[in-house]
Structure formats: C-alpha cells, structure tokens
Design a protein around this motif. Structure first.
Motif, PDB file in Angstrom:
ATOM      1  N   UNK A  83       0.832  -1.196   0.000  1.00 23.37           N
ATOM      2  CA  UNK A  83       0.000   0.000   0.000  1.00 23.37           C
ATOM      3  C   UNK A  83       0.870   1.252   0.000  1.00 23.37           C
ATOM      4  N   UNK A  84       2.034   1.195   0.625  1.00 27.80           N
ATOM      5  CA  UNK A  84       2.911   2.361   0.625  1.00 27.80           C
ATOM      6  C   UNK A  84       3.634   2.517  -0.712  1.00 27.80           C
ATOM      7  N   UNK A  85       3.806   1.412  -1.445  1.00 26.23           N
ATOM      8  CA  UNK A  85       4.330   1.517  -2.812  1.00 26.23           C
ATOM      9  C   UNK A  85       3.370   2.345  -3.661  1.00 26.23           C
ATOM     10  N   UNK A  86       2.069   2.066  -3.532  1.00 21.67           N
ATOM     11  CA  UNK A  86       1.067   2.861  -4.250  1.00 21.67           C
ATOM     12  C   UNK A  86       1.111   4.323  -3.804  1.00 21.67           C
ATOM     13  N   UNK A  87       1.320   4.539  -2.509  1.00 23.25           N
ATOM     14  CA  UNK A  87       1.391   5.904  -1.995  1.00 23.25           C
ATOM     15  C   UNK A  87       2.582   6.644  -2.593  1.00 23.25           C
ATOM     16  N   UNK A  88       3.731   5.961  -2.692  1.00 23.63           N
ATOM     17  CA  UNK A  88       4.903   6.575  -3.320  1.00 23.63           C
ATOM     18  C   UNK A  88       4.643   6.900  -4.784  1.00 23.63           C
ATOM     19  N   UNK A  89       3.925   6.011  -5.465  1.00 25.45           N
ATOM     20  CA  UNK A  89       3.609   6.259  -6.876  1.00 25.45           C
ATOM     21  C   UNK A  89       2.720   7.493  -7.023  1.00 25.45           C
ATOM     22  N   UNK A  90       1.701   7.597  -6.173  1.00 28.11           N
ATOM     23  CA  UNK A  90       0.814   8.751  -6.256  1.00 28.11           C
ATOM     24  C   UNK A  90       1.559  10.038  -5.932  1.00 28.11           C
ATOM     25  N   UNK A  91       2.433  10.011  -4.917  1.00 25.93           N
ATOM     26  CA  UNK A  91       3.177  11.220  -4.578  1.00 25.93           C
ATOM     27  C   UNK A  91       4.100  11.627  -5.722  1.00 25.93           C
ATOM     28  N   UNK A  92       4.688  10.627  -6.395  1.00 27.92           N
ATOM     29  CA  UNK A  92       5.506  10.915  -7.577  1.00 27.92           C
ATOM     30  C   UNK A  92       4.676  11.604  -8.655  1.00 27.92           C
ATOM     31  N   UNK A  93       3.468  11.100  -8.869  1.00 30.98           N
ATOM     32  CA  UNK A  93       2.583  11.677  -9.885  1.00 30.98           C
ATOM     33  C   UNK A  93       2.151  13.092  -9.504  1.00 30.98           C
ATOM     34  N   UNK A  94       1.797  13.295  -8.236  1.00 29.37           N
ATOM     35  CA  UNK A  94       1.328  14.611  -7.793  1.00 29.37           C
ATOM     36  C   UNK A  94       2.445  15.645  -7.843  1.00 29.37           C
ATOM     37  N   UNK A  95       3.645  15.255  -7.411  1.00 25.54           N
ATOM     38  CA  UNK A  95       4.767  16.198  -7.375  1.00 25.54           C
ATOM     39  C   UNK A  95       5.415  16.385  -8.743  1.00 25.54           C
TER      40      UNK A  95
END
Length: 552
Positions: A341-353
């Motif tokens: 679940x934190x891998x997905x969180x890192x992916x989303x943060x990469x996309x947002x930033x």
C-alpha cells in the motif's frame, strides 16, 4: 606523411573502431543477464546515497492492517466487511478527502456484511476507490496468454465506488522499482489505484484518454515519462513508514467499538463535533483540555488522501524496494520490506509532485559508453602505464560521481555498469595490446643489436626505443678504425680455410674488446672493424672509452 605517422593514424582508427564495437557489445550484454541485475543494484544504491526525502507537504496518510490490528481486534483475518464499513464511515466523518483501498473485495461474502460495506461506500459519493486486479493465465490449447478482470463486487460498483487495479510490475530480481500505469483487458484500459486517485484529484472525467507520445504518457494535463510502454519509475520517498501511518485498529477505535486491549477511543476525538468537545472542556482538567485540543487540531485524516492496505508480514503484501537495505544515520543496515500500500502511496506522490525519474535513451548511453572507451584508448596509447592507469581510474570515479549527481539533482538514471565495464575492458585491452607491441619491439631491438652493441646499450634502447629515430642527428662522438697490419701479405700465404679461422679469431677477440668498453660495432669489412662510442646512447666519456679499447 612518414611511415610512423601512418602507423599512428592506423592505430588511432583501429582503436576508435574497436571502441565502437566494444560499446555495442557491452551494451548488448548489459541489457541482459547478470550485468542488468548489477545495474539495478547501482540504481538502488543511488537511492541509498540520496536518502529519504521529506514528505511534510504530502496529503497522503496510510491506514495499515498491521500486527497491532491482529492483536487488538476481536475478529480474525479476513476481517468482517462491517469492520471496513466502520473504517470508511469514521474516515469520512473525520474529514478524509479521498479513500483508496488496497484490499480487494472481488468475491461476495455474508450478504449483510456486503450490504454494510456498500452503504458505507455510498457515503463517500464517489470519493472512494476499491481495488481490482487483472489476472493473467496461459491457455495451452490456444497457446496464448489470456486476461481476466477481477473487479469489486457489483454492490460496491453500484454504490458509486471508483475502480483501480493493484497489479505490480516487479523486476527480475523481485524488487519493485516501476509502476504499472495501465493494464488492458478486452477493449478496456484499467488504471491502478494511484492513477485513479490522480484522476479524481485532478477532476478528470471518466472519459479521459491516455495518449502515448514517444516516451511519454499523456493523462489529462499530466505528462508521465515512461520506462516501458506501460510503466514508470517510482521515485520512492523513503523506506517503510515514510508516510504517516495509523493502525487499522486505531481508526475503528471509537466510542462504540471496543478493542481487546489499549481501548482509548482514539477516533472519538476526531468524530465529535465542536459542541460536544465544548461540553467535555467543562469537565476535563485544564491541562488535559489543552492536550486534547492539540490532538483534535492535528487530525491526521482531515482533507487527506487515505490509503488502506496491509503491512503485516503474514498477509504477504510487502515489497522489496530500493530502500530495502537502508540504514538510518548511526544505525546498522536492515532488510526491511515496504508495504504494498505504501508503494502505491509513493507512486501517487511521484505523480502529484511530478518528481519523475527519467531514463537516459539507449543512443545517449551508447555514445557515453563509446566516448569513455575511446578516451581510455587515446590516453593509454599516448602516456606511460602508470599515468594511463591513474587517468582511467580517475575517469571511472568521475563518471560514477556524475551518474549519482544526475540522479540526485536531476532525477536522471544513466546506466553505470555498461560504461564502467566498457572503460575497464578498453583499459585492459589497450594495456595488453601495448604489452604485446612492446615485447615485439624489445625482441626486435635485442635481435638487431645484441651481437654488435653492449648489453648496457641494448637495455637502454629497450627502455627508450624513441632513441632509434630515423633521419639522424648531429652529435660529437668517437670512432675507432682497426685492421690487421700486412693483412694482404698474410692472406696470400694461407689457405681459404686457414684465413677464415684467422679472421674469426681476430674479429671475435677485437669485438669483445669493443663491447667490453661499451662501444658499438658499426661494420666489418674484411679485416677492418669500425666501432663507435656516443651513439645511439650518449656517454660523456666516450672518447676515454674508445682510447682504452684501442690500448687494450
């Protein structure tokens, strides 16, 4: 153009051609097998050198189904879906902006439990994502790979839930470094939960299309650099628990739900209204009021993107990432997996930033590899071995530092193993080639001069072959001419065999005297010996040595 210049030019072109072939060969090998695995490890090492990045700006919070949840919740895994319904209700009541589930509800369970989960999902009014998956399996009869869409149960879809898949793109060593941006099933593109979250946060319509543009995927107004046709590199912000994490059990812990232990009604402080809290302020001691007021102000869920997923090792959803061996300052290295679940969180943060990691194109990688190999060839063919070795080592270190700098400062991944291996191979090849040429040159010099030149002079010529340059030079030196007095009269009285024996004995003895005094024999002409001192190796006392030889 002299023959020496022609030889050097031919050697240069041969080296450049060899550098091209070497770069192509090493690149081909480097894209497969052990070398590629090694390159992936250098990629991970760059994350470790960079270290974790701050996420203070992030709106992502993780609700983890962890060991604490297993030990404090009354029910065993898999938890009743009413637990998830309560969790969704509490998160929405606490002000969560978006709920992203990394737990799949693709099979029906107890109808009452499913109904409760559907009702809670409907409360989110579309601001909740439930997880599905695209399954791949091979059909031996058709000899092809088929897909199957495993989607959330229909009642959740009818309740307005958005759907995102949770497929992972793992590398050959089992590590997760890239993120699958879509998967195709039939005529439909399914996006992962982080891409679906991005779509909701950017208010993209459900009809938004993904468009490939060279090495970029266009998704709404977002430009996502691609690693492959369907994946991007995740810019991991740190090891496990980099993002704020709250236990699944804590989110359930309200006034109406009792934990087996440590039942503090944690969520009640975020669920009560300001009016209810004002009543408590009249009852609680002043110091407690201030503490609980700060707690309410630090509500971890208000306006947040909340990911819900497993972190307990028993659920087998933890992944190896580049931070797998990370050691915080002052601590020993530890092997710690990151929850999926934190891998997905890192992916989303990469996309947002927009903090994407770019990958250097193969052509640029080839040019860098070729230039390094060619530079090593030129350096080692024009300098001494020690200088060439130090220059090659410095070049490798400089390239390594540059590659790490580009990754940290520019978020650019340039391959390290292939260029460095090419540089080392070029160095070894050039060194071996030079060694073979030098041995041939030494053998030639030794063969040419050993019978006519003192060993000391031969050694000097071997160590400094440049002394044998064509064209000559003007130099002060000493020459000695000797012959046998009355040789013509003597030779007339001897048979040819006796004359040859006499000359052999005379010339051998005289040659030994010249060589013992460090002279060189220029030529023999009948009984004449012409010897020289001071060339090709110059001695200050050349005249003295010649005189001593003459008087011997």
């Amino acid at each position: 153009m002299t023959s020496e210049q022609k030889s050097k030019r031919a050697s240069l072109w041969s080296g450049l051609l060899g550098s091209v072939l070497l770069a192509a060969l090493v690149m081909f090998i480097g894209r497969t097998g052990l070398l590629y695995d090694l390159e992936l490890k250098t990629y991970d090492a760059r994350f470790l050198v960079r270290g974790p990045m701050p996420v203070d700006h992030s709106d992502i919070v993780i609700v983890a189904i962890d060991d604490e949840s297993f030990s404090t919740l009354p029910a065993r895994w898999p938890f009743p879906r009413s637990y998830h319904a309560r969790l969704i209700h509490n998160l929405l009541a606490a002000g969560a902006r978006l709920i992203v589930y990394d737990v799949q509800f693709t099979e029906p369970s107890d109808p009452v439990e499913d109904s409760l989960l559907a009702l809670a999902t409907a409360e989110a009014h579309g601001n909740i994502i439930h997880a599905g998956k695209i399954a791949y399996y091979s059909d031996p009869r058709l000899n092809k790979v088929l897909t199957q869409a495993l989607l959330p149960i229909q009642s959740l879809q009818d309740a307005g839930a958005k759907i995102g898949i949770v497929n992972y793109a793992s590398d050959r060593d089992g590590f997760t470094r890239q993120y699958q941006l879509f998967a195709v099933h039939g005529n439909t593109n399914y996006v992962p939960i982080s891409m679906k979250a991005l779509q909701i946060l950017d208010a993209m319509p459900d009809t938004v299309k993904m468009v490939h543009e060279k090495n970029v995927l266009l998704f709404g107004d977002r430009r996502i650099p691609l690693l492959t046709q369907s994946t991007m590199l995740i810019n991991f912000y740190g090891p496990a628990a980099t993002f704020q994490t709250v236990s699944f059990a804590s989110v359930l812990d309200d006034q109406e739900f009792d934990l087996l232990k440590d039942d503090t009604d944690y969520m009640q402080w975020f669920l009560m209204s300001d009016e209810e809290f004002a009543v408590l302020e009249q009852i609680l001691p002043p110091e407690s009021v201030e503490a609980f007021r700060e707690l309410r102000a630090e509500n971890p869920f208000k306006d947040k993107i909340v990911f819900v997923g497993a972190s307990a090792a028993e659920l087998q959803d933890n992944k190896k990432t580049p931070f797998y061996t990370y050691a915080p300052p002052g601590e020993h290295s530890r092997n710690e997996e990151t929850p999926g679940v934190e891998v997905h969180a890192n992916a989303l943060q990469t996309l947002l930033d927009g903090s994407f990691i770019g990958n250097v194109p193969p052509l640029i990688e080839f040019l860098v590899t070729f230039l390094l190999a060619a530079l090593v060839f030129v350096i080692n063919n024009s300098t001494r071995l020690l200088v060439g070795s130090l220059a090659t080592f410095g070049l490798i270190v400089l390239f390594g530092i540059s590659a790490v700098y580009l990754f940290i400062a520019q978020r650019l991944w340039i391959a390290m193993v292939v260029p460095i291996l090419s540089t080392m191979t070029a160095y070894l090849g050039t060194t071996v080639y030079r060694f073979i040429l030098e041995q041939k040159e030494k053998a030639m010099i030794r063969g040419m001069f050993s019978q006519y030149v003192p060993q000391k002079v031969v050694s000097e010529l071997i160590n400094n072959p440049d002394m044998l340059k064509l064209g000559g030079e003007k130099r002060r030196m000493t020459a000695l001419f000797t012959d046998v007095a009355g040789f013509t009269s003597v030779s007339e009285k001897l048979t040819p065999e006796e004359l040859v024996q006499l000359l052999n004995e005379y010339l051998s003895e005289m040659s030994k005297i010249v060589l013992d005094h460090e002279g060189i024999i220029d030529k023999y002409e009948g009984d004449l010996i012409m010897a020289e001192w001071g060339a090709p190796v110059y001695f200050e006392n050349h005249a003295e040595l010649a005189c001593r030889a003459a008087l011997h």
